[in-house]
Design an enzyme around this catalytic site. Sequence first.
Site, short mmCIF file in Angstrom:
data_model
loop_
_atom_site.label_atom_id
_atom_site.label_comp_id
_atom_site.label_asym_id
_atom_site.label_seq_id
_atom_site.Cartn_x
_atom_site.Cartn_y
_atom_site.Cartn_z
N ASN A 250 23.45 -12.33 14.61
CA ASN A 250 23.14 -12.37 16.05
C ASN A 250 23.87 -11.29 16.84
O ASN A 250 23.29 -10.65 17.71
CB ASN A 250 23.47 -13.75 16.61
CG ASN A 250 23.19 -13.84 18.10
OD1 ASN A 250 22.05 -13.63 18.52
ND2 ASN A 250 24.22 -14.08 18.90
N TRP B 143 15.00 -10.91 23.52
CA TRP B 143 14.75 -9.51 23.90
C TRP B 143 14.83 -9.34 25.41
O TRP B 143 15.38 -8.37 25.92
CB TRP B 143 13.40 -9.02 23.34
CG TRP B 143 13.56 -8.55 21.92
CD1 TRP B 143 13.34 -9.29 20.79
CD2 TRP B 143 14.03 -7.27 21.48
NE1 TRP B 143 13.65 -8.54 19.68
CE2 TRP B 143 14.06 -7.30 20.07
CE3 TRP B 143 14.42 -6.10 22.13
CZ2 TRP B 143 14.47 -6.19 19.30
CZ3 TRP B 143 14.83 -5.00 21.37
CH2 TRP B 143 14.86 -5.06 19.98
N TRP C 46 20.32 -23.32 22.79
CA TRP C 46 19.69 -22.05 23.19
C TRP C 46 18.25 -22.01 22.70
O TRP C 46 17.35 -21.48 23.35
CB TRP C 46 20.46 -20.84 22.63
CG TRP C 46 21.55 -20.36 23.54
CD1 TRP C 46 22.88 -20.60 23.40
CD2 TRP C 46 21.40 -19.58 24.75
NE1 TRP C 46 23.56 -20.01 24.44
CE2 TRP C 46 22.69 -19.38 25.28
CE3 TRP C 46 20.31 -19.04 25.42
CZ2 TRP C 46 22.92 -18.66 26.45
CZ3 TRP C 46 20.53 -18.32 26.58
CH2 TRP C 46 21.81 -18.13 27.10
N GLU D 25 24.45 -23.69 20.55
CA GLU D 25 23.51 -22.69 20.01
C GLU D 25 22.16 -23.34 19.72
O GLU D 25 21.11 -22.76 19.99
CB GLU D 25 24.07 -22.05 18.73
CG GLU D 25 25.25 -21.14 18.97
CD GLU D 25 25.01 -20.08 20.03
OE1 GLU D 25 23.95 -19.43 20.01
OE2 GLU D 25 25.89 -19.93 20.89
N TRP E 139 11.26 -3.02 25.50
CA TRP E 139 11.76 -4.12 24.67
C TRP E 139 10.65 -4.74 23.83
O TRP E 139 10.90 -5.25 22.74
CB TRP E 139 12.46 -5.18 25.53
CG TRP E 139 11.62 -5.78 26.63
CD1 TRP E 139 11.51 -5.34 27.90
CD2 TRP E 139 10.74 -6.94 26.55
NE1 TRP E 139 10.64 -6.12 28.63
CE2 TRP E 139 10.16 -7.12 27.82
CE3 TRP E 139 10.42 -7.84 25.54
CZ2 TRP E 139 9.26 -8.15 28.11
CZ3 TRP E 139 9.53 -8.88 25.83
CH2 TRP E 139 8.96 -9.02 27.09
N TRP F 299 10.37 3.96 31.03
CA TRP F 299 10.38 3.83 29.57
C TRP F 299 9.96 5.13 28.89
O TRP F 299 9.19 5.91 29.45
CB TRP F 299 9.44 2.71 29.12
CG TRP F 299 9.81 1.34 29.62
CD1 TRP F 299 9.11 0.59 30.52
CD2 TRP F 299 10.97 0.57 29.27
NE1 TRP F 299 9.74 -0.61 30.74
CE2 TRP F 299 10.89 -0.64 29.99
CE3 TRP F 299 12.05 0.78 28.43
CZ2 TRP F 299 11.86 -1.64 29.89
CZ3 TRP F 299 13.01 -0.21 28.32
CH2 TRP F 299 12.91 -1.40 29.05
P1 FAD Z 1 23.66 -20.07 14.09
O1 FAD Z 1 24.72 -19.32 14.82
O2 FAD Z 1 24.07 -20.83 12.91
O3 FAD Z 1 22.95 -21.01 15.16
C1 FAD Z 1 22.28 -22.23 14.80
C2 FAD Z 1 20.86 -22.20 15.31
O4 FAD Z 1 20.83 -22.15 16.73
C3 FAD Z 1 20.05 -21.01 14.84
O5 FAD Z 1 19.54 -21.18 13.55
C4 FAD Z 1 18.97 -20.91 15.90
O6 FAD Z 1 17.90 -21.79 15.66
C5 FAD Z 1 19.70 -21.37 17.15
N1 FAD Z 1 20.18 -20.19 17.89
C6 FAD Z 1 21.35 -19.55 17.74
N2 FAD Z 1 21.45 -18.53 18.63
C7 FAD Z 1 20.32 -18.55 19.36
C8 FAD Z 1 19.82 -17.76 20.43
N3 FAD Z 1 20.52 -16.77 20.97
N4 FAD Z 1 18.60 -18.06 20.94
C9 FAD Z 1 17.88 -19.08 20.44
N5 FAD Z 1 18.30 -19.86 19.42
C10 FAD Z 1 19.50 -19.60 18.88
N6 FAD Z 1 16.36 -16.38 16.65
C11 FAD Z 1 15.31 -16.88 15.99
O7 FAD Z 1 15.38 -18.00 15.48
N7 FAD Z 1 14.14 -16.17 15.88
C12 FAD Z 1 14.00 -14.93 16.44
O8 FAD Z 1 12.92 -14.34 16.33
C13 FAD Z 1 15.11 -14.37 17.10
N8 FAD Z 1 15.05 -13.11 17.63
C14 FAD Z 1 16.15 -12.59 18.27
C15 FAD Z 1 16.06 -11.30 18.84
C16 FAD Z 1 17.16 -10.75 19.47
C17 FAD Z 1 17.06 -9.38 20.10
C18 FAD Z 1 18.36 -11.48 19.57
C19 FAD Z 1 19.56 -10.89 20.26
C20 FAD Z 1 18.46 -12.75 19.04
C21 FAD Z 1 17.35 -13.32 18.40
N9 FAD Z 1 17.41 -14.64 17.85
C22 FAD Z 1 16.31 -15.15 17.20
C23 FAD Z 1 18.56 -15.52 18.12
C24 FAD Z 1 19.69 -15.50 17.08
O9 FAD Z 1 20.04 -14.19 16.76
C25 FAD Z 1 19.32 -16.22 15.79
O10 FAD Z 1 18.80 -17.50 16.07
C26 FAD Z 1 20.56 -16.40 14.91
O11 FAD Z 1 21.14 -15.16 14.62
C27 FAD Z 1 20.18 -17.11 13.63
O12 FAD Z 1 21.27 -17.16 12.75
P2 FAD Z 1 21.91 -18.56 12.36
O13 FAD Z 1 20.85 -19.50 11.95
O14 FAD Z 1 22.99 -18.26 11.39
O15 FAD Z 1 22.51 -19.02 13.74
#
Ligand code: FAD
Length: 488
Positions: free
Chosen positions: A346, A387, A283, A280, A364, A311
């Site tokens: 997420n 997105w 990602w 993650e 989007w 759209w």
């Molecule tokens: P954890 O599951 O604990 O993951 C650890 C870290 O990994 C996160 O803190 C984050 O930095 C990174 N990470 C995890 N999943 C993703 C992912 N899919 N993409 C990129 N990095 C990831 N994340 C943001 O940080 N900022 C945003 O603006 C953002 N917008 C999003 C918009 C949409 C539509 C979606 C579907 C996802 C988005 N995310 C965004 C990705 C993800 O949802 C969040 O990073 C995550 O929910 C953060 O929660 P956590 O720290 O508990 O994640």
Amino acid sequence: MKDKPIVVWFRQDLRLHDHRALSAAAATGAPLIALYVLDDTSAGPWPMGGASRWWLHHSLTSLAAAIEAKGVRLILRRGSASDEVTTVVQETGASAVYITRMYEPWASVRDTSLKQQLAKSGVELKRFAGSLLREPEEVRTKAGDPFKVYTPFWRALAGLGTPAKPVPSPKVIPGWSGKVASDTLQSWQLLPMKPDWAGGLRDEWQPGEVGAQERLKRFLAAALKSYTEDRNRPDRSGTSRLSPHLHFGEISPHQCWHAAVDAAAKTGGADKGLETFLKELVWREFANHLLVHWPTLPEAPFRPEFGAFPWSSDKAAVRAWQRGQTGYPIVDAGMRELWHTGYMHNRVRMVVASFLIKHLLIPWQAGEAWFWDTLVDADLANNAASWQWVAGCGADAAPYFRIFAPVTQGEKFDPDGQYVRRWVPELANLPDADIHAPWDAPPAVLAAAGIKLGTTYPLPIVDHGQARQRALAGYELVKAAASAARAE
Ligand code: FAD
């Protein structure tokens, strides 16, 4: 030269530990000036949103206290960062400006031009890595190209070896004794006043380096082992919630990576959770890799044929989505969690994003903009890449025909309806079997739960089956546009 101060310009690196620019500046022995500039003019359409500003206020309070405890005052300036940094350099006679690299296209342009400008007067802008495990240019395909697909990107990054170990905070940070003007944080009015909508944010978060470290510790102790299973469950505390801390650089990905590896080695049995967590974090690397190589990612579909999608501009539908009044409980729960806490799980982000794009046919970019304003972890790369992923128009995107069914998603990932009950309290008395589709509940069950559909809770604003067919028909136009482009 040694008496001339060095400016450490803090941006998205609001910490003292594992801060390579700060450590390098301190190691020179020169007196340091710590600077933060609130720059609303350089970011084009992406100045910081409301929830991020709330976070920034508290994060700067924390940074200022930590660095002042070492004898250095945090100088605050507001305006074009290029102008403000140049002025501070002129006012103090600084010999250099040290920064941690930012990856936003607007920031790269600004920093490059500032570097050239400062160089004219013999002042060096020295850039350090630190916000990503690997620089976006380091991870390349065998042919030397950037990656468009996550899994090979992950393999290539993992193949580069273990990321660098975090560096400790400098023992001594020599402050500059001269005078330089600073704004007060209060004068920036980053906190909402009328109305004060930040109550839920205050309950949930502790911005700053100390809060970030505590969050990491708590996650590793309580949730790393079961992360692979629980990370998809919005009704559990299964994820780290480190995203805003990572965005503002209150913690580095290196610190997260190594602390997770150490914790898994100590406790045993967490290897699976560890690998999922590291993936993650990667990602986040991948999103920045995409943003650096395709700087239009926040605005334009990665696959241009998506310009042909039909759209809609239904403002009432957008409002219902923003306010959590769509009549689909899992969607409404997510949107209300976002409004209340500045965060959304997420799994639910994917569901609400799919709903906006595919059920309501809203571009989007409108959802991206709403998230930008309301998320405390709003991050240009992660938000844009995510997105586009949901829309199906991104680099490594979900297939366009994958349309999340809100009821099925709710039943699968919030099986007892706990998450919905928390955020949509007007449905709290419904039995588990009906909580994700109240319109299917028998009238007597609704009456017993005190629910009048259309009055106490909305009826669905679109029918799932019809919306699905409409979205698939829209994607046929995208496919036709793609074949036409290929035939040309
Ligand atoms: P954890 O599951 O604990 O993951 C650890 C870290 O990994 C996160 O803190 C984050 O930095 C990174 N990470 C995890 N999943 C993703 C992912 N899919 N993409 C990129 N990095 C990831 N994340 C943001 O940080 N900022 C945003 O603006 C953002 N917008 C999003 C918009 C949409 C539509 C979606 C579907 C996802 C988005 N995310 C965004 C990705 C993800 O949802 C969040 O990073 C995550 O929910 C953060 O929660 P956590 O720290 O508990 O994640």
